[in-house]
Scaffold this motif. Structure first.
Motif, PDB file in Angstrom:
ATOM      1  N   GLU A  63      42.129  34.641  35.132  1.00  0.00           N
ATOM      2  CA  GLU A  63      43.587  34.681  35.268  1.00  0.00           C
ATOM      3  C   GLU A  63      44.049  35.063  36.667  1.00  0.00           C
ATOM      4  O   GLU A  63      45.184  34.800  37.033  1.00  0.00           O
ATOM      5  CB  GLU A  63      44.172  35.668  34.264  1.00  0.00           C
ATOM      6  CG  GLU A  63      43.991  35.217  32.830  1.00  0.00           C
ATOM      7  CD  GLU A  63      44.555  36.192  31.825  1.00  0.00           C
ATOM      8  OE1 GLU A  63      45.095  37.254  32.234  1.00  0.00           O
ATOM      9  OE2 GLU A  63      44.447  35.914  30.629  1.00  0.00           O
ATOM     10  N   LYS A  64      43.194  35.705  37.456  1.00  0.00           N
ATOM     11  CA  LYS A  64      43.613  36.198  38.766  1.00  0.00           C
ATOM     12  C   LYS A  64      42.657  35.836  39.888  1.00  0.00           C
ATOM     13  O   LYS A  64      42.844  36.299  41.006  1.00  0.00           O
ATOM     14  CB  LYS A  64      43.752  37.724  38.723  1.00  0.00           C
ATOM     15  CG  LYS A  64      44.786  38.195  37.736  1.00  0.00           C
ATOM     16  CD  LYS A  64      44.840  39.695  37.688  1.00  0.00           C
ATOM     17  CE  LYS A  64      45.808  40.137  36.610  1.00  0.00           C
ATOM     18  NZ  LYS A  64      45.808  41.565  36.451  1.00  0.00           N
ATOM     19  N   SER A  86      47.754  32.520  47.864  1.00  0.00           N
ATOM     20  CA  SER A  86      46.392  33.050  47.730  1.00  0.00           C
ATOM     21  C   SER A  86      45.917  33.771  48.987  1.00  0.00           C
ATOM     22  O   SER A  86      46.086  33.278  50.094  1.00  0.00           O
ATOM     23  CB  SER A  86      45.384  31.916  47.489  1.00  0.00           C
ATOM     24  OG  SER A  86      45.560  31.321  46.259  1.00  0.00           O
ATOM     25  N   SER A 148      42.589  34.858  45.466  1.00  0.00           N
ATOM     26  CA  SER A 148      43.283  35.825  44.605  1.00  0.00           C
ATOM     27  C   SER A 148      44.187  35.158  43.581  1.00  0.00           C
ATOM     28  O   SER A 148      44.991  35.827  42.946  1.00  0.00           O
ATOM     29  CB  SER A 148      44.099  36.793  45.470  1.00  0.00           C
ATOM     30  OG  SER A 148      45.090  36.076  46.187  1.00  0.00           O
ATOM     31  N   THR A 149      44.061  33.864  43.409  1.00  0.00           N
ATOM     32  CA  THR A 149      44.813  33.155  42.382  1.00  0.00           C
ATOM     33  C   THR A 149      43.836  32.448  41.459  1.00  0.00           C
ATOM     34  O   THR A 149      42.683  32.208  41.828  1.00  0.00           O
ATOM     35  CB  THR A 149      45.771  32.115  43.006  1.00  0.00           C
ATOM     36  OG1 THR A 149      45.020  31.268  43.869  1.00  0.00           O
ATOM     37  CG2 THR A 149      46.888  32.782  43.774  1.00  0.00           C
ATOM     38  N   GLN A 150      44.314  32.101  40.299  1.00  0.00           N
ATOM     39  CA  GLN A 150      43.451  31.528  39.271  1.00  0.00           C
ATOM     40  C   GLN A 150      42.885  30.171  39.668  1.00  0.00           C
ATOM     41  O   GLN A 150      41.757  29.843  39.338  1.00  0.00           O
ATOM     42  CB  GLN A 150      44.266  31.393  37.989  1.00  0.00           C
ATOM     43  CG  GLN A 150      43.549  30.725  36.856  1.00  0.00           C
ATOM     44  CD  GLN A 150      44.466  30.478  35.698  1.00  0.00           C
ATOM     45  OE1 GLN A 150      45.668  30.344  35.867  1.00  0.00           O
ATOM     46  NE2 GLN A 150      43.903  30.403  34.518  1.00  0.00           N
TER      47      GLN A 150
END
Length: 168
Positions: A63-64, A86, A148-150
């Motif tokens: 999710e992250k 990101s 840092s993003t899915q």
């Protein structure tokens, strides 16, 4: 003691002996093993390079976090791009890729070229336009990327430019 091998994308739970129960477990309740030969090439791309997802929302339900590999062929440059919101961390596995961006902290924007070697790390802040280059005429450059993003956000750009004060 010999450990049972796992299949790509499967978790291993020593207390679960029924394969049907294990395969029905939600993605976020188990560990995932992504084998090198099972990376997913169906991800956002930039010209001159290939990205392969290992850890993503699609592959493991993250999710992250997004994590994968990028390959840049010999004597090749990627398109200019940024990764939106990101934060991106890069680890150089092989080759000597160069990371290029414009620094506008002086009187005139200046192209900065970060020359790397295996074992080096690069940090790319959100929204910073850049490109990867592989000047080596014979060896492919391979890096591991974590975001840092899915998913792998990629915004391809018509050129390399420095961020304005309000663009981040």
């Amino acid at each position: 003691m010999s450990e049972p091998s796992t299949t790509s994308g499967e978790g291993f739970h020593p207390h679960l002996h029924d394969a049907a129960v294990q395969s029905a477990a939600p993605l976020r309740t188990r560990l995932h093993h992504i084998r090198a030969d099972a990376l997913d090439g169906d991800t956002a791309q930039s010209g001159g390079m290939r990205r392969f997802a290992a850890v993503s929302g699609k592959t493991v339900g993250s999710e992250k976090l997004w994590m994968g590999q990028t390959h840049v062929a010999p004597s090749t440059s990627s398109s200019d791009h940024h990764h939106g919101e990101s934060e991106t961390a890069i680890y150089v596995v092989s080759g000597h890729p160069e990371f290029v961006f414009l620094d506008d902290t002086g009187p005139e924007p200046e192209e900065v070229r970060l020359r790397t070697s295996p074992g080096d790390y690069i940090f790319v802040p959100p929204f910073v336009p850049h490109r990867e280059e592989n000047p080596d005429p014979a060896e492919e450059a391979v890096v591991v990327i974590s975001r840092s993003t899915q998913e792998a956000i990629v915004v391809n750009l018509p050129g390399l430019y420095a961020l304005g004060a309000g663009e981040a």
